[in-house]
Design a protein around this motif. Structure first.
Motif, PDB file in Angstrom:
ATOM      1  N   LEU A 138       7.684  -2.211  -0.639  1.00  0.00           N
ATOM      2  CA  LEU A 138       7.493  -1.404   0.228  1.00  0.00           C
ATOM      3  C   LEU A 138       7.143  -1.893   1.658  1.00  0.00           C
ATOM      4  CD1 LEU A 138       5.558   1.572  -1.269  1.00  0.00           C
ATOM      5  CD2 LEU A 138       8.025   1.680  -0.329  1.00  0.00           C
ATOM      6  N   LEU A 145       9.528  -1.265   4.958  1.00  0.00           N
ATOM      7  CA  LEU A 145       8.954  -0.498   6.177  1.00  0.00           C
ATOM      8  C   LEU A 145       8.988  -1.421   7.477  1.00  0.00           C
ATOM      9  CD1 LEU A 145       5.945   1.263   5.019  1.00  0.00           C
ATOM     10  CD2 LEU A 145       8.060   2.107   5.777  1.00  0.00           C
ATOM     11  N   ASN A 154       0.533   2.716  10.978  1.00  0.00           N
ATOM     12  CA  ASN A 154       0.555   2.382   9.571  1.00  0.00           C
ATOM     13  C   ASN A 154      -0.459   1.477   9.389  1.00  0.00           C
ATOM     14  OD1 ASN A 154       2.571   3.694   7.959  1.00  0.00           O
ATOM     15  ND2 ASN A 154       3.792   2.968   9.540  1.00  0.00           N
ATOM     16  N   VAL A 155      -1.132   0.650  10.386  1.00  0.00           N
ATOM     17  CA  VAL A 155      -2.160   0.031  10.283  1.00  0.00           C
ATOM     18  C   VAL A 155      -3.609   0.846  10.146  1.00  0.00           C
ATOM     19  CG1 VAL A 155      -3.220  -0.865  12.346  1.00  0.00           C
ATOM     20  CG2 VAL A 155      -2.492  -2.604  10.646  1.00  0.00           C
ATOM     21  N   LEU A 156      -3.492   1.983  10.472  1.00  0.00           N
ATOM     22  CA  LEU A 156      -4.792   2.789  10.333  1.00  0.00           C
ATOM     23  C   LEU A 156      -5.694   2.471   8.904  1.00  0.00           C
ATOM     24  CD1 LEU A 156      -3.886   5.979  12.379  1.00  0.00           C
ATOM     25  CD2 LEU A 156      -5.626   4.202  12.830  1.00  0.00           C
ATOM     26  N   PRO A 157      -4.677   2.854   8.023  1.00  0.00           N
ATOM     27  CA  PRO A 157      -5.520   2.775   6.410  1.00  0.00           C
ATOM     28  C   PRO A 157      -6.306   1.446   6.513  1.00  0.00           C
ATOM     29  CG  PRO A 157      -3.266   3.374   6.344  1.00  0.00           C
ATOM     30  CD  PRO A 157      -3.484   3.048   7.662  1.00  0.00           C
ATOM     31  N   TYR A 158      -5.628   0.514   6.925  1.00  0.00           N
ATOM     32  CA  TYR A 158      -6.205  -0.745   6.715  1.00  0.00           C
ATOM     33  C   TYR A 158      -7.387  -1.006   7.393  1.00  0.00           C
ATOM     34  CZ  TYR A 158      -6.393  -5.845   5.732  1.00  0.00           C
ATOM     35  OH  TYR A 158      -6.674  -7.069   5.324  1.00  0.00           O
ATOM     36  N   TRP A 185      -1.710   1.833  -0.560  1.00  0.00           N
ATOM     37  CA  TRP A 185      -1.956   2.702   0.983  1.00  0.00           C
ATOM     38  C   TRP A 185      -2.510   1.885   1.849  1.00  0.00           C
ATOM     39  CZ3 TRP A 185      -6.476   4.395   2.701  1.00  0.00           C
ATOM     40  CH2 TRP A 185      -6.254   5.186   3.945  1.00  0.00           C
ATOM     41  N   ARG A 186      -3.615   1.112   1.230  1.00  0.00           N
ATOM     42  CA  ARG A 186      -4.656   0.527   2.342  1.00  0.00           C
ATOM     43  C   ARG A 186      -3.802  -0.616   3.131  1.00  0.00           C
ATOM     44  NH1 ARG A 186      -9.228  -2.603   2.641  1.00  0.00           N
ATOM     45  NH2 ARG A 186      -9.969  -1.840   4.606  1.00  0.00           N
ATOM     46  N   LEU A 192      -0.355  -1.444   2.930  1.00  0.00           N
ATOM     47  CA  LEU A 192       1.041  -1.380   3.504  1.00  0.00           C
ATOM     48  C   LEU A 192       1.185  -1.766   5.103  1.00  0.00           C
ATOM     49  CD1 LEU A 192       2.974   1.692   2.263  1.00  0.00           C
ATOM     50  CD2 LEU A 192       3.579  -0.672   2.112  1.00  0.00           C
ATOM     51  N   TYR A 208      -1.166  -3.576   6.617  1.00  0.00           N
ATOM     52  CA  TYR A 208      -1.123  -5.106   6.625  1.00  0.00           C
ATOM     53  C   TYR A 208       0.012  -5.848   6.549  1.00  0.00           C
ATOM     54  CZ  TYR A 208      -3.166  -9.561   5.091  1.00  0.00           C
ATOM     55  OH  TYR A 208      -3.434 -10.946   4.645  1.00  0.00           O
ATOM     56  N   ILE A 263       2.565  -5.907   9.201  1.00  0.00           N
ATOM     57  CA  ILE A 263       2.346  -6.583  10.155  1.00  0.00           C
ATOM     58  C   ILE A 263       2.521  -8.002  10.090  1.00  0.00           C
ATOM     59  CG2 ILE A 263       0.422  -7.473  11.600  1.00  0.00           C
ATOM     60  CD1 ILE A 263      -1.012  -5.216  11.981  1.00  0.00           C
TER      61      ILE A 263
END
Lengths: 457, 318, 267
Positions: free
Chosen positions: B101, B105, B123-127, B182-183, B185, B187, B190
Motif C-alpha cells: 500500500l 500510494l 497521510n503523514v498525520l497518523p504517524y 494505518w499508522r 502508511l 511514513y 515519505i
C-alpha cells in the motif's frame, strides 16, 4: 602504511572509548548494589517522640512523588506554616508508571523520593518490595491504635509491620439512582433500601424484579467488573502465605455469587472505565455504582453533571468493602526521614492537616481522634450532599459503612489477581456459559503463568 | 578503485607520509558513530546480558543463576512462546500490506501534478499523531456496545449484533494490524517518495521513448531503482515489528489503569509487552526480563538476516 | 484508472485525517462528554481545557522538548550521515564489518539497555538533566542504516571520482557535493529523529526525576489524573504538541519535492 597506522590508531581509540564507557559505568559498582538493609530501630537518627518538639528546628528537603499536584500545591504551604524550614519538592508521576519509575530509580541508584505513594493497584507489590521503613520504630514511633482499626491491614506489610499511612480512607458503598429506585422499588430511602438488600440473595432477587419491571432496560450493575470488585474486596481473607497462594479461598465465593448474578441477567455488559460505562451514569441504565468518598466529586457528578438530587448512597449487602485507597510510606534509605515524617504526619494524620484536607479536598483521614474532635465538621452538610438528595454522605460513611469494614492484608499477588481478573472478565461477559469451576481453573492457570514462583491452590 | 591506486603510487613516497589520502577518510567518517555508540550504548547492552544471568528484583541482591532464566523462558513459559507466536502473526498481517500500500500510494502521489505535498502531509498525520490519542480512538471505535464500527455494521445489516472485536482472538490481532498499517502508511510513503525523488528524470524519458508505460514503467524501472530503499524498509519493518508494543498496549491499556495485559486470552501479547509485564507489571524480575530482551535480540538478528538476504540485490552491495 | 487512483488517494487521505481531526475536536469538549459518543463537532470547553494545560507549566515543558529534539536531530544526523557516506561510498578494510556492525546495532531492542543506560548516565554525572534523553540519539543505528542505503541509491560514484581527480579534498567533497544531493535524505532523517525524540516516553519517564525537566509526553500523561483521567485536556495538549512536528513535515516535504530538480545529477 599510512592507513594501517591509522587503522591501529582508530582501533586503539575505539577500545579506549569502550573502556572509558565501561569504567565510567562500573566506577560506582559498589554504590549501585542493593541498598543496605538498615534496621530502622537502630537507625542513626536519634529517636524522638512522634511529634517533634520544636517544629521550626526541623529542616531538610523532602522529595515526594505524587500524582495529585493540586493537593500538594495546597498542602505544602499549610505545612510550611508550621514547619517553615522544611522544603518539600514534588515530582508529578502518573500512578500507572509509578512503580516502574520507582524501581528503575532504585535499581539504577538514581533519585529516589523520600515519600512514596502506593495506590491500591500496586500497593501490595510496593510493600513486598521492602523499600518502606517500619513506621512503628524510631524516628517515627507511629501508634497504630491512633488509626481506625480496619485500616491497619491496608497499611501493613506481610510481616505485620506498619509501613504506611493512609492518604484517605476509602470505605465504599453503592451510589444509586433515587429516581429509578423510587420508580421500580417504591422507595429511595437509604435505610429502607439497606434492609431490602441485606444479603446477596435478596440483592439478586431484587435485581430480577428490577429487570422484569423495567423490561430489561435497567439492570443492577453496569458490568461484571463492578460486581466483582465489590465481592472480591468484601472477602478479606488472608490468602497468601509466603509464596503459597490460596486462590480458592479468596475467589471461589466471589465468583459463585458473580455468576449467580450473571445468570440471573442482572448485570450489564460494560467493562469498567470504558466510555460506555461512564456515560451510563447519566443515561440511567444501571442502578448501582460502587462508590467511596472520592466518588461523588470525581465520578458521579463528573459524569452526570445535571443529575443533582437523583443520587443516593446505600451500603453494600452483608459487609463493607474498600474501593481504591493510597498508602503513603517513607523510603527505607531516605536521608531526610524526620522531615519526611513531619510532612506525612501533618498532611494525613494531624488535626490541622486533616482539617485542611477535608475542607479543601474532601479527603477523610484515618486518624481516630480527628472524628471525635471534629464531630461538628461531619454533622454539617458536605459539598456533595445536595447532589445526593440531601443525604449527609460523611455521616453515612462514618456510621453505616465503616463499622462493617474489615481490612485486607496486602500482598504483591493482589495486582496479579487484579490483572488476571481484568483479562478474564470480558471473556466471561462474552460467553455466559462458563461455569464457576471452569472459571476458577482458568483463573488459576493464568495466575500461574504470571506468577510462576507461586504455588497455587 | 584502480584510479586511486595508480594515483597513490604516483605520489612520491616522501609526501605520502604527510598526505592524508582518501584511504583514511572512511575511518574518520565512521569514527563519530562508532565512538558515541561505544561510549553510550555498549555498556548498557553488556550490563543487560550480565543481568540476564541473575535473578534480581531491582531492590535486593542479585543472585547468579547462570542460564536458568533462558532455560525457563524457552521451555517452561507458555506465555513467552505465545507472545512470540502472536508477534510473528501480527507482523505477517501488517508488513506486506504496508509495503504494498505504501509503495502504491507513494507512486500515485508522486505522479500527481498538483497536490503532491498536500497528500503527503495529510497521510503523514497518523504517524505524527501521538499513540495515546490513537489508542483511545481505536478502542472507542471498536467498542462492543457503542463503537462506530459496530453501529455501522448493524445499521447496514451486515451483522446481526455487534461483534465483540476487542475480545475476539483474531479480532484483536486484526485491529492491532490495522492500527499499525494505518499508522505507518504515511511514513512508508515519505521514505518511498524520498527515494523516488532521486531517480533522474532522464531514465523515465528514455523508457518512454522505448515505449514503456504505466505499470510496465513502474515494475521495470521504478521498483528496481528503489531496491535499496525497499530493503531498508523491509529490514526495519522486521526489526520494528518484532518489537511491537505501543499499539497493543494502548488498545488494551485500559481506561484509567484497569489494563488487560495481553488482550483477550493473551492473544495480543507481544514479546516486548511480556518483557514489560515481567519487569514492572505482574512481576519485578529484572533478570528474567533481560533474558527475554536478549532472546528477542537474537530473534531479531535471525529474522533481519533472513529478510536482508531475501531482498537485497544480488550483486555485492556497493 | 486515473479516476480510481484519485478516489483511492482521497479516501485514504480522509481516513488519515480523521483521527487527527477527532483528536483536535476532543480537546474542545468537557472530558466526561467525550464518553457519550465520539464528537464530530467542536465543543465549547476549549478554554477550560487550555487553562488546565497551561496552568501546569506547559510552556516550560514545551521548551524542554524542543531542546531535546533539536539537539538529538543535530547529533543523530551528524554521526549517521558521516558513517553512511563512509560505508556506502568507500572501499576500505573493515567496510563489511562496519556495515554489519551498524545493522547489528539496529537490531538491539531499545528496552534492552534501559537500566544499564541509567546507571551509566548517573555515573557520568548527568543523571537529572536532559542529557540522557539527548545522548541516546547520538549514535542512532536506524539513521546510519538509512543513510547507507540512501547514499547508495542517490550518489553516483563517477561524480565523486571526478571531484577527486579535480583535486577536491575529501571533506570538501562531502560538504560541497554529497550534502546537497542528500538534502531529501537529510530532511527525512532530521524530521524522523525530531518526531521520535519528541514522542519518546519510556526514557524520559525513567531518567527524569525533576518535574521542571519533564518532556511533553510525560507531562501529558500527568495531566488531570486525580481519581479519573481528563482525556479532553490531554487531547488539547496533544494537539498543541503535534503542531511543531506537523510544521516540520510540511517544511520538509518542500525539500523532498525540491530535491526533484536536484535530480539534475546528470554529471
Amino acid at each position: 602504511m599510512n592507513n594501517r597506522k591509522l587503522g591501529k590508531w582508530v582501533g586503539g581509540f575505539t577500545s579506549f572509548a569502550l573502556l572509558a564507557g565501561l569504567l565510567a559505568a562500573c566506577g560506582g559498582n559498589g554504590n549501585e548494589a542493593s541498598p543496605s538493609a538498615s534496621s530502622p530501630a537502630a537507625g542513626g537518627a536519634s529517636p524522638s517522640a512522634s511529634a517533634p518538639a520544636d517544629p521550626t528546628q526541623l529542616s531538610g528537603t523532602v522529595k515526594v512523588w505524587d500524582w495529585d499536584e493540586t493537593f500538594q500545591n495546597g498542602m505544602i504551604p499549610e505545612f510550611n506554616k508550621k514547619y517553615p524550614n522544611i522544603k518539600v519538592e514534588v515530582t508529578v508521576v502518573n500512578p500507572n508508571d509509578y512503580l516502574q519509575k520507582l524501581q528503575s530509580g532504585i535499581a539504577s541508584g538514581s533519585d529516589v523520593p523520600d515519600v512514596i505513594l502506593g495506590e491500591e493497584a500496586y500497593r501490595g507489590k510496593l510493600f513486598d518490595l521492602d523499600v518502606l521503613d517500619n513506621l512503628e520504630g524510631a524516628p517515627y514511633n507511629f501508634d497504630r491504635s491512633g488509626v481506625l482499626d480496619y485500616t491497619i491491614p491496608f497499611i501493613s506489610n506481610s510481616r505485620g509491620e506498619v509501613v504506611a499511612v493512609d492518604q484517605a480512607i476509602t470505605p465504599a458503598g453503592f451510589a444509586y439512582r433515587r429516581d429509578l429506585a423510587k420508580q421500580y422499588w417504591g422507595t429511595d430511602d437509604p435505610a429502607e433500601l439497606a434492609k431490602l438488600l441485606s444479603n446477596w440473595d435478596d440483592f439478586i432477587a431484587k435485581g430480577v424484579e428490577l429487570k422484569d419491571k423495567s423490561d430489561g432496560k435497567v439492570l443492577m450493575f453496569p458490568g461484571l467488573g463492578d460486581a466483582f470488585l465489590v465481592l472480591r474486596n468484601q472477602n478479606t481473607v488472608s490468602y497468601v502465605n509466603g509464596s503459597e497462594v490460596d486462590l480458592t479461598a479468596k475467589l471461589q465465593q466471589p465468583i459463585e455469587t458473580l455468576f449467580k448474578m450473571r445468570d440471573a441477567g442482572i448485570l450489564g455488559k460494560n467493562e469498567l472505565w470504558t466510555p460506555a460505562w461512564s456515560a451510563s451514569m447519566a443515561k440511567g441504565e444501571f442502578m448501582f455504582y460502587p462508590m467511596a468518598p472520592w466518588g461523588p466529586k470525581w465520578h458521579i457528578s463528573a459524569n452526570d453533571p445535571e443529575g443533582s438530587g437523583r443520587w443516593g448512597l446505600v451500603k453494600a449487602p452483608e459487609v463493607g468493602f474498600a474501593r481504591g485507597g493510597t498508602a503513603v510510606g517513607i523510603y527505607k534509605d531516605s536521608k531526610a526521614k524526620e522531615a519526611a515524617w513531619a510532612f506525612v504526619q501533618f498532611a494525613y494524620q494531624s488535626e490541622e492537616g486533616s482539617l485542611y484536607n477535608f475542607q479543601t479536598f474532601g479527603n477523610m483521614t484515618s486518624n481516630k481522634e480527628f472524628y471525635e474532635k471534629q464531630k461538628a465538621l461531619f454533622e454539617a452538610p458536605g459539598a456533595y450532599d445536595e447532589f445526593f438528595g440531601g443525604q449527609n454522605l460523611s455521616q453515612y460513611f462514618l456510621q453505616e459503612i465503616i463499622p462493617d469494614m474489615k481490612g485486607q492484608p496486602q500482598s504483591k499477588y493482589d495486582s496479579v489477581v487484579d490483572g488476571v481478573f481484568n483479562a478474564l472478565y470480558p471473556l466471561w461477559t462474552k460467553d455466559a456459559s462458563t461455569t464457576v469451576d471452569a472459571a476458577l481453573e482458568k483463573f488459576k492457570t493464568e495466575f500461574k503463568n504470571k506468577a510462576s514462583d507461586a504455588t497455587v491452590k | 578503485m584502480n584510479v586511486n591506486a595508480e594515483r597513490y603510487d604516483a605520489i612520491p613516497a616522501a609526501s605520502r607520509k604527510r598526505r592524508w589520502g582518501p584511504r583514511m577518510w572512511p575511518y574518520l567518517f565512521a569514527l563519530p558513530f562508532v565512538l558515541t555508540y561505544a561510549a553510550f550504548q555498549l555498556y548498557p547492552i553488556l550490563y543487560s546480558f550480565v543481568l540476564s544471568l541473575h535473578d534480581w528484583n531491582g531492590i535486593g541482591a542479585k543472585t547468579y543463576i547462570g542460564f536458568k532464566n533462558y532455560v525457563q523462558l524457552w521451555t517452561n513459559d507458555p506465555l513467552f512462546i505465545k507472545s512470540l507466536w502472536n508477534t510473528l502473526l501480527m507482523m505477517l498481517m501488517f508488513i506486506p500490506l504496508t509495503l504494498i500500500l505504501g509503495l502504491t500510494l507513494a507512486y500515485w502521489t508522486f505522479q500527481l501534478t498538483r497536490g503532491k505535498r498536500f497528500f503527503q502531509t495529510i497521510n503523514v498525520l497518523p504517524y505524527i499523531t501521538t499513540p495515546v490519542a490513537i489508542g483511545f480512538i481505536f478502542s472507542y471505535m471498536f467498542d462492543w456496545q457503542t463503537g462506530l464500527v459496530n453501529l455501522l455494521l448493524t445499521k447496514f445489516g451486515i451483522l446481526e449484533e455487534g461483534f465483540y472485536w476487542l475480545q475476539d482472538p483474531w479480532g484483536s490481532r486484526a485491529i492491532i494490524a490495522l492500527m499499525v498499517i494505518w499508522r505507518n502508511l504515511g511514513y512508508f510513503m515519505i521514505i518511498f517518495m524520498a527515494g523516488m525523488t532521486v531517480i533522474p528524470q532522464d531514465v523515465y524519458e528514455a523508457a518512454k521513448v522505448d515505449g514503456s508505460t504505466g505499470l510496465h514503467t513502474f515494475l521495470r524501472i521504478t521498483m528496481p531503482l528503489l531496491r535499496n530503499i525497499t530493503v531498508f524498509l523491509v529490514v526495519t519493518s522486521m526489526i520494528g515489528g518484532l518489537q511491537l508494543f505501543d499499539e497493543p498496549k494502548l488498545l488494551y491499556g485500559g481506561w484509567s489503569g484497569s489494563a488487560q495485559v495481553g488482550g483477550p486470552d493473551n492473544t495480543a501479547l507481544t514479546m516486548i509487552w511480556k518483557f514489560v509485564d515481567e519487569s514492572f507489571i505482574s512481576n519485578t524480575r529484572f533478570g528474567y526480563a533481560s533474558a527475554i530482551a536478549y532472546s528477542l535480540f537474537l530473534l531479531i538478528v535471525l529474522f533481519s538476516v533472513i529478510s536482508y538476504r531475501l531482498t537485497a540485490p544480488k550483486e555485492d552491495k556497493r | 484508472m486515473k479516476a480510481l487512483m484519485w478516489i483511492c488517494l482521497v479516501v485514504i487521505s480522509l481516513l488519515s485525517l480523521f483521527p487527527f481531526y477527532i483528536m483536535t475536536v476532543m480537546g474542545t469538549h468537557y472530558n466526561e462528554d467525550l464518553f457519550k459518543g465520539i464528537p464530530i463537532l467542536p465543543g465549547s470547553y476549549l478554554q477550560e481545557n487550555l487553562k488546565t494545560v497551561l496552568k501546569a507549566d506547559f510552556l516550560h515543558v514545551y521548551g524542554n522538548s524542543l531542546i531535546v529534539s533539536v539537539a538529538s536531530v543535530v547529533l543523530a544526523t551528524l554521526t549517521s550521515t558521516l558513517i553512511g557516506y563512509a560505508v556506502a561510498k568507500f572501499e576500505f578494510k573493515g567496510r563489511k564489518w562496519l556495515q554489519t556492525f551498524v545493522i547489528l546495532t539496529m537490531m538491539v531492542p531499545t528496552q534492552v539497555g534501559l537500566i544499564g543506560y541509567i546507571i551509566e548516565m548517573r555515573h557520568l554525572g548527568v543523571g537529572n538533566t536532559l542529557w540522557p534523553v539527548i545522548l541516546i540519539w547520538a549514535a542512532f543505528p536506524f539513521g546510519a542504516f538509512f543513510m547507507i542505503q540512501f547514499m547508495r541509491d542517490s550518489i553516483p560514484n563517477d561524480l565523486l571520482e571526478c571531484a577527486r581527480i579535480d583535486g577536491c579534498s575529501e571533506p570538501g567533497i562531502f560538504v560541497r557535493i554529497v550534502l546537497p544531493i542528500m538534502k531529501p535524505g537529510l530532511a527525512t532523517l532530521a524530521t524522523l529523529v525530531f518526531l521520535w525524540s519528541w514522542n519518546n516516553y519510556l526514557l524520559p519517564l525513567v531518567t527524569i526525576n525533576k518535574s521542571e525537566w519533564y518532556t511533553l509526553p510525560i507531562f501529558i500523561s500527568n495531566l488531570g489524573i486525580v481519581h479519573r483521567t481528563d482525556y479532553a485536556a490531554r487531547m488539547a495538549a496533544l494537539t498543541m504538541t503535534t503542531i511543531p512536528v506537523l510544521i516540520l513535515f510540511i517544511l520538509g516535504s518542500k525539500t523532498f519535492m525540491k530535491g526533484l530538480t536536484a535530480g539534475a545529477v546528470k554529471g
